[in-house]
Scaffold this motif. Structure first.
Motif, short mmCIF file in Angstrom:
data_model
loop_
_atom_site.label_atom_id
_atom_site.label_comp_id
_atom_site.label_asym_id
_atom_site.label_seq_id
_atom_site.Cartn_x
_atom_site.Cartn_y
_atom_site.Cartn_z
N GLU A 82 -0.43 9.90 -8.72
CA GLU A 82 0.99 9.57 -8.63
C GLU A 82 1.53 9.54 -7.20
OE1 GLU A 82 3.90 12.11 -10.55
OE2 GLU A 82 3.17 13.88 -9.49
N MET A 83 0.81 10.14 -6.25
CA MET A 83 1.31 10.23 -4.87
C MET A 83 1.61 8.86 -4.23
SD MET A 83 1.69 13.36 -3.65
CE MET A 83 1.28 15.04 -4.09
N PRO A 84 0.78 7.82 -4.41
CA PRO A 84 1.13 6.53 -3.80
C PRO A 84 2.48 5.98 -4.30
CG PRO A 84 -1.19 6.56 -4.33
CD PRO A 84 -0.59 7.80 -4.96
N SER A 85 2.79 6.16 -5.57
CA SER A 85 4.08 5.67 -6.07
C SER A 85 5.23 6.52 -5.52
CB SER A 85 4.11 5.65 -7.60
OG SER A 85 4.21 6.95 -8.15
N MET A 86 4.97 7.79 -5.26
CA MET A 86 5.99 8.63 -4.62
C MET A 86 6.26 8.13 -3.20
SD MET A 86 4.74 12.36 -6.05
CE MET A 86 5.58 13.27 -4.79
N GLU A 87 5.20 7.78 -2.49
CA GLU A 87 5.35 7.25 -1.13
C GLU A 87 6.15 5.95 -1.15
OE1 GLU A 87 5.27 6.92 2.93
OE2 GLU A 87 4.63 8.68 1.79
N GLN A 88 5.88 5.07 -2.12
CA GLN A 88 6.62 3.82 -2.23
C GLN A 88 8.11 4.09 -2.49
OE1 GLN A 88 4.25 2.06 -5.38
NE2 GLN A 88 3.51 0.47 -3.97
N ALA A 89 8.40 5.01 -3.39
CA ALA A 89 9.80 5.36 -3.68
C ALA A 89 10.47 5.95 -2.44
CB ALA A 89 9.86 6.34 -4.85
N TYR A 90 9.75 6.80 -1.73
CA TYR A 90 10.29 7.40 -0.52
C TYR A 90 10.63 6.33 0.52
CZ TYR A 90 10.59 10.20 3.73
OH TYR A 90 11.00 10.76 4.90
N GLN A 91 9.72 5.40 0.73
CA GLN A 91 9.96 4.34 1.70
C GLN A 91 11.16 3.47 1.29
OE1 GLN A 91 8.58 4.06 4.69
NE2 GLN A 91 7.28 5.82 4.27
N ALA A 92 11.32 3.25 0.00
CA ALA A 92 12.41 2.40 -0.49
C ALA A 92 13.77 3.08 -0.38
CB ALA A 92 12.14 2.02 -1.95
N TYR A 93 13.83 4.40 -0.48
CA TYR A 93 15.12 5.09 -0.58
C TYR A 93 15.42 6.11 0.51
CZ TYR A 93 15.47 2.97 -5.16
OH TYR A 93 15.55 2.05 -6.18
N ARG A 94 14.53 6.34 1.43
CA ARG A 94 14.73 7.38 2.43
C ARG A 94 15.95 7.13 3.31
NH1 ARG A 94 9.81 6.61 6.76
NH2 ARG A 94 10.49 4.58 7.48
N ASP A 95 16.23 5.87 3.60
CA ASP A 95 17.38 5.56 4.44
C ASP A 95 18.71 5.79 3.73
OD1 ASP A 95 15.69 4.86 6.52
OD2 ASP A 95 15.74 2.71 6.06
N ARG A 96 18.63 6.02 2.43
CA ARG A 96 19.84 6.29 1.63
C ARG A 96 19.94 7.76 1.24
NH1 ARG A 96 19.35 1.77 -2.72
NH2 ARG A 96 21.14 2.84 -3.58
N GLY A 97 19.17 8.62 1.89
CA GLY A 97 19.29 10.06 1.65
C GLY A 97 18.33 10.63 0.63
N PHE A 98 17.32 9.87 0.26
CA PHE A 98 16.32 10.37 -0.70
C PHE A 98 15.20 11.09 0.04
CE2 PHE A 98 12.35 9.35 -3.22
CZ PHE A 98 12.62 10.21 -4.27
N ALA A 162 1.77 12.94 -14.40
CA ALA A 162 1.85 11.89 -13.39
C ALA A 162 2.82 10.80 -13.84
CB ALA A 162 0.46 11.30 -13.14
N GLU A 163 3.62 10.34 -12.90
CA GLU A 163 4.60 9.29 -13.17
C GLU A 163 4.44 8.17 -12.15
OE1 GLU A 163 6.42 9.39 -15.79
OE2 GLU A 163 6.47 11.51 -16.33
N ASP A 164 4.98 7.02 -12.48
CA ASP A 164 5.06 5.92 -11.52
C ASP A 164 6.48 5.97 -10.94
OD1 ASP A 164 5.16 3.62 -10.04
OD2 ASP A 164 4.71 2.26 -11.70
N TRP A 165 6.63 6.67 -9.82
CA TRP A 165 7.95 6.91 -9.24
C TRP A 165 8.56 5.66 -8.63
CZ3 TRP A 165 10.60 10.93 -10.61
CH2 TRP A 165 9.90 12.03 -11.12
N HIS A 166 7.80 4.60 -8.50
CA HIS A 166 8.34 3.35 -7.96
C HIS A 166 8.67 2.36 -9.08
CE1 HIS A 166 9.42 0.83 -4.66
NE2 HIS A 166 8.59 -0.13 -5.01
#
Length: 175
Positions: A82-98, A162-166
């Motif tokens: 699940e870590m790669p999907s977490m990284e994708q979600a982080y990259q997509a939302y980090r600039d918005r405070g995630f 495990a989840e698909d966080w993206h």
């Protein structure tokens, strides 16, 4: 003689008044609920930052942010999945405070934890809790165990496995 029934009403009234007063005191003076259930104030505990070595308090470090607390371990296959999907979600939302607080439950040295994160190219916060207090605080029975916390510091979503966080579903939860 009407004293018997009058006394019964008096005693019943006193008991009801005592229950009301006790309930009021508990709600007025008890501490704010903390826990792992949706709506609870997220538990606070200290963890070590891997690679840096200092410790942080999760509540103070991520105050006002949407944060995914992910309890995991280097030996956990589903965690790695699940870590790669977490990284994708982080990259997509980090600039918005995630933020992502990936808390390793590995009890040993931090070098294998850092190597695991480096191997997967993870850029979010890699933390370690050798004491397993985080696992107790979040009532986690296995890993991966993820808790999504809103800007208000309250638990918004809990997931075991495990989840698909993206995915679209989790993107909506993060939003």
């Amino acid at each position: 003689m009407t004293r018997g029934p009058d006394r019964q009403w008096l005693y019943a009234s006193l008991i009801v008044m005592g229950l009301i007063l006790g309930t009021w005191a508990l709600t007025r003076y008890s501490s704010i609920a903390e826990g792992a259930q949706i709506g609870d104030l997220a538990p606070d505990f200290r963890v070590q930052r891997v690679g840096i070595g200092d410790s942080i308090g999760l509540r103070s470090e991520y105050a006002g942010k949407v944060v995914l607390v992910n309890l995991w371990a280097t030996w956990c296959g589903p965690c790695k999945k699940e870590m790669p999907s977490m990284e994708q979600a982080y990259q997509a939302y980090r600039d918005r405070g995630f933020r992502i607080a990936a808390v390793s439950l590995d009890e040993g040295e931090s070098a294998p934890v850092q190597a695991f994160a480096d191997q997967l190219g993870l850029t979010f916060d890699i933390l370690q809790d050798r004491s397993n207090l985080s696992q107790q605080a979040y009532q986690a029975f296995g890993v991966p165990h993820s808790v999504l916390i809103g800007r208000n510091g309250r638990v918004a979503w809990v997931s075991l496995g495990a989840e698909d966080w993206h995915s679209t579903a989790y993107q909506a939860r993060i939003e």
